[in-house]
Write an enzyme that holds these catalytic residues in place. Structure first.
Site, PDB file in Angstrom:
ATOM      1  N   TYR A  63      -1.969  -1.790  10.313  1.00  0.00           N
ATOM      2  CA  TYR A  63      -2.093  -2.118   8.822  1.00  0.00           C
ATOM      3  C   TYR A  63      -0.760  -1.587   8.012  1.00  0.00           C
ATOM      4  CZ  TYR A  63      -3.733  -1.331   3.863  1.00  0.00           C
ATOM      5  OH  TYR A  63      -3.973  -1.371   2.546  1.00  0.00           O
ATOM      6  N   SER A  69       1.030  -1.150  -0.085  1.00  0.00           N
ATOM      7  CA  SER A  69       0.082  -0.187   0.133  1.00  0.00           C
ATOM      8  C   SER A  69       0.816   1.349  -0.039  1.00  0.00           C
ATOM      9  CB  SER A  69      -0.992   0.045   1.102  1.00  0.00           C
ATOM     10  OG  SER A  69      -1.755   1.170   1.347  1.00  0.00           O
TER      11      SER A  69
END
Length: 257
Positions: free
Chosen positions: A163, A150
């Protein structure tokens, strides 16, 4: 399938390859399954959600399809799936670790159970899938692994501690694994998108954040799942044989400040 492919005027770069894609039921995973199938690969879609829509797209492209509704955090299930793929398709050549959860939560509320749940899907599961499928790639003398990270790891944002830790860990895992399996003809890379139109991303971020981040990009729009396909097709093709341990950023020129 593109008009050129239907007419047989462009090469199907992934002909004869079998590709495992996790998180295949929707979003980026579904787009990757379709793109791989349109370029000649047989596809094994892995997800806990309904895979029928993805399977229909793969079969429409003329590829063989295996739907695996299994938990990517289950080592035994991954080992069993590897055996099934070997029995039905002769082995795995391509692995896309796309399955992920973000599950945003404030630091004060983040406890060990929540931390472990996110890391189990986002970091431990790619370890398990690689353990299951790398032996088949070694046997073939050819393999491509792409881990989907990401672009959000490049900037600070509250509520995503677990995350971001998992996705940064995935980049480190990629680089280390690349050095282990390179002699076997296997490459390992990261594709790291920015904000993309997926159920997970849009369900986790405030609309104002999405709008602001999109306007900062050199290409000022939010990403679509299909924007990931070209990058992953390159990283999983013969043409990328000398590219490994790298992180590509298909994010429209996002500027994180």
């Amino acid at each position: 399938m593109t008009d050129e492919q239907a007419a047989g005027t462009t090469p199907r770069t992934h002909e004869g390859r079998a590709a495992v894609v996790t998180g295949a039921a929707r979003g980026i995973g579904q787009a990757l399954c379709r793109g791989l199938a349109e370029n000649g690969a047989d596809v094994i879609g892995v997800d806990l959600e309904d895979l029928r829509e993805t399977g229909a797209a793969v079969e429409k492209a003329g590829a063989r399809w295996i739907a695996a509704q299994v938990d990517v955090t289950d080592a035994h299930a991954m080992a069993e799936l590897a055996t099934e793929v070997e029995d039905q398709l002769g082995g795995t050549h391509i692995l896309i670790n796309n399955a992920a959860i973000d599950d945003p939560i404030s630091w004060d509320e983040l406890d060990l159970d929540h931390w472990r749940r996110v890391l189990a899907v986002d970091l431990e599961a790619p370890f398990l899938t690689c353990k299951a499928f790398v032996p088949q790639m070694r046997a073939a003398g050819w393999g491509r692994i792409v881990n989907i990270a990401s672009g959000s790891v490049l900037r600070a944002m509250p509520r995503f501690v677990a995350y971001r830790a998992a996705k940064m860990g995935l980049i480190g895992f990629t680089r280390a694994l690349a050095s282990e399996v390179g002699p076997d003809g296997i490459t390992v890379n990261v594709a790291s998108p920015g904000i993309t139109v997926t159920k997970m991303a849009l369900g986790s971020l405030d609309p104002e954040v999405v709008e602001t981040e999109s306007s900062r990009r050199a290409i000022p729009r939010i990403g679509e799942p299909d924007d990931m396909v070209g990058t992953v097709l390159f990283l999983t093709a013969e043409a990328s044989a000398f590219v490994t341990g790298q992180t590509l950023l298909p994010n429209g020129g996002a500027a994180f400040v």
